[in-house]
Scaffold this motif. Structure first.
Motif, PDB file in Angstrom:
ATOM      1  N   ASN A 150       0.823  -1.208   0.000  1.00 30.37           N
ATOM      2  CA  ASN A 150       0.000   0.000   0.000  1.00 30.37           C
ATOM      3  C   ASN A 150       0.860   1.261   0.000  1.00 30.37           C
ATOM      4  O   ASN A 150       0.438   2.317  -0.477  1.00 30.37           O
ATOM      5  N   ALA A 151       2.065   1.156   0.548  1.00 24.96           N
ATOM      6  CA  ALA A 151       2.947   2.322   0.578  1.00 24.96           C
ATOM      7  C   ALA A 151       3.240   2.829  -0.832  1.00 24.96           C
ATOM      8  O   ALA A 151       3.422   4.036  -1.040  1.00 24.96           O
ATOM      9  N   LEU A 152       3.283   1.894  -1.788  1.00 25.14           N
ATOM     10  CA  LEU A 152       3.549   2.306  -3.162  1.00 25.14           C
ATOM     11  C   LEU A 152       2.402   3.148  -3.719  1.00 25.14           C
ATOM     12  O   LEU A 152       2.613   4.035  -4.549  1.00 25.14           O
ATOM     13  N   LEU A 153       1.190   2.860  -3.262  1.00 24.84           N
ATOM     14  CA  LEU A 153       0.026   3.600  -3.746  1.00 24.84           C
ATOM     15  C   LEU A 153      -0.182   4.894  -2.978  1.00 24.84           C
ATOM     16  O   LEU A 153      -0.546   5.922  -3.553  1.00 24.84           O
ATOM     17  N   TRP A 154       0.029   4.837  -1.669  1.00 24.27           N
ATOM     18  CA  TRP A 154      -0.307   5.970  -0.814  1.00 24.27           C
ATOM     19  C   TRP A 154       0.811   6.988  -0.689  1.00 24.27           C
ATOM     20  O   TRP A 154       0.561   8.190  -0.681  1.00 24.27           O
ATOM     21  N   TRP A 155       2.040   6.537  -0.540  1.00 20.87           N
ATOM     22  CA  TRP A 155       3.118   7.423  -0.125  1.00 20.87           C
ATOM     23  C   TRP A 155       4.226   7.608  -1.151  1.00 20.87           C
ATOM     24  O   TRP A 155       4.937   8.599  -1.099  1.00 20.87           O
ATOM     25  N   ALA A 171      -0.441   8.701  14.963  1.00 21.13           N
ATOM     26  CA  ALA A 171       0.075   8.084  16.183  1.00 21.13           C
ATOM     27  C   ALA A 171      -0.286   6.605  16.298  1.00 21.13           C
ATOM     28  O   ALA A 171       0.115   5.949  17.252  1.00 21.13           O
ATOM     29  N   ALA A 172      -1.039   6.096  15.345  1.00 24.96           N
ATOM     30  CA  ALA A 172      -1.463   4.689  15.414  1.00 24.96           C
ATOM     31  C   ALA A 172      -0.331   3.776  14.968  1.00 24.96           C
ATOM     32  O   ALA A 172       0.265   3.983  13.916  1.00 24.96           O
ATOM     33  N   ARG A 173      -0.054   2.770  15.789  1.00 28.51           N
ATOM     34  CA  ARG A 173       0.982   1.810  15.428  1.00 28.51           C
ATOM     35  C   ARG A 173       0.408   0.730  14.534  1.00 28.51           C
ATOM     36  O   ARG A 173      -0.723   0.294  14.717  1.00 28.51           O
ATOM     37  N   SER A 174       1.201   0.277  13.600  1.00 26.98           N
ATOM     38  CA  SER A 174       0.786  -0.827  12.731  1.00 26.98           C
ATOM     39  C   SER A 174       2.028  -1.620  12.350  1.00 26.98           C
ATOM     40  O   SER A 174       3.151  -1.161  12.541  1.00 26.98           O
ATOM     41  N   ALA A 175       1.812  -2.810  11.816  1.00 22.59           N
ATOM     42  CA  ALA A 175       2.915  -3.681  11.420  1.00 22.59           C
ATOM     43  C   ALA A 175       2.634  -4.194  10.016  1.00 22.59           C
ATOM     44  O   ALA A 175       2.110  -5.292   9.842  1.00 22.59           O
ATOM     45  N   PRO A 176       2.919  -3.377   8.998  1.00 23.87           N
ATOM     46  CA  PRO A 176       2.626  -3.795   7.615  1.00 23.87           C
ATOM     47  C   PRO A 176       3.275  -5.136   7.296  1.00 23.87           C
ATOM     48  O   PRO A 176       4.388  -5.427   7.721  1.00 23.87           O
ATOM     49  N   VAL A 177       2.547  -5.934   6.542  1.00 32.30           N
ATOM     50  CA  VAL A 177       3.021  -7.273   6.187  1.00 32.30           C
ATOM     51  C   VAL A 177       3.251  -7.323   4.680  1.00 32.30           C
ATOM     52  O   VAL A 177       2.478  -6.771   3.895  1.00 32.30           O
ATOM     53  N   ASP A 178       4.340  -7.945   4.289  1.00 33.68           N
ATOM     54  CA  ASP A 178       4.693  -8.052   2.880  1.00 33.68           C
ATOM     55  C   ASP A 178       3.680  -8.939   2.155  1.00 33.68           C
ATOM     56  O   ASP A 178       3.316 -10.008   2.637  1.00 33.68           O
ATOM     57  N   ASP A 179       3.253  -8.500   0.997  1.00 34.66           N
ATOM     58  CA  ASP A 179       2.290  -9.259   0.199  1.00 34.66           C
ATOM     59  C   ASP A 179       2.771 -10.689  -0.050  1.00 34.66           C
ATOM     60  O   ASP A 179       1.973 -11.633  -0.072  1.00 34.66           O
ATOM     61  N   ARG A 180       4.082 -10.846  -0.228  1.00 34.08           N
ATOM     62  CA  ARG A 180       4.623 -12.180  -0.511  1.00 34.08           C
ATOM     63  C   ARG A 180       4.463 -13.120   0.679  1.00 34.08           C
ATOM     64  O   ARG A 180       4.269 -14.333   0.491  1.00 34.08           O
TER      65      ARG A 180
END
Length: 205
Positions: A150-155, A171-180
């Protein structure tokens, strides 16, 4: 790599096969020798899929159209991107023709404020989960958090142009997961026995 599918096992149907995750799942299954059927709405959209995948045209908004792809299939990866109106009819089709369905859902049950915001997609996922649990003998749920792609689309555009990167929940924490990684889990659950009832929340790295 030899991607010749085995002939002694039934195929797995991947819906959303040309999407970011679906395409990766198709490749993972083929790498493991599992025969794959790819469901697409338009045949020309399948031009970038591996040639070893068997392509079927069908649309979740027209439940009868997916029947040929389901015939003889062992399992289905259900990636729901359609309006919700035909959910019951599609699940009824799945229940009548396959034993195993793996649903790409979301972590809407996770007690994290990021996933507890009102969200129509989460409501749809909850509905699909209930329908599948009541109808399909073997159901497993995969719940990735934020996808790293999503970073490629959003940022990415803002970063490339030197602009400020904006996000509504700074301020929200998240742990993005690789599509692979998501695709690897989906392929494992689809292609192996013993995962019925699985409910997998996936986070990164």
């Amino acid at each position: 790599m030899n991607r010749t599918p085995r002939t002694d096992i039934p195929p797995v149907l991947v819906t959303g096969a040309t999407g970011r995750l679906g395409r990766l799942v198709v490749g993972r299954l083929l790498d493991a020798g599992v025969p794959v059927r790819a469901l697409v709405r338009r045949r020309e959209a399948a031009a970038t899929l591996p040639p070893e995948a068997e392509v079927f045209t069908g649309d979740l908004t027209v439940p009868a159209s997916i029947a040929p792809a389901l015939t003889g299939a062992a399992a289905v990866l259900l990636v729901w991107t359609a309006p919700p109106g035909t959910a019951e009819a599609v699940v009824a089709r799945l229940a009548g023709q396959v034993r195993r369905v793996v649903l790409l859902s979301s972590p809407h049950r996770t007690p994290h404020p990021f996933f507890q915001q009102p969200n129509p997609v989460a409501a749809l996922h909850a509905r699909l989960e209930g329908l599948l649990a009541a109808a399909v003998p073997e159901t497993a749920i995969i719940r990735p958090g934020m996808l790293a792609s999503n970073a490629l689309l959003w940022w990415a555009p803002a970063i490339r142009s030197g602009e400020t990167v904006r996000w509504p929940y700074g301020a929200a924490r998240s742990a993005p997961v690789d599509d692979r990684d998501v695709a690897a889990v989906a392929a494992r659950v689809l292609g192996q026995e013993g995962h019925a009832g699985g409910d997998h929340v996936l986070t990164g790295p």
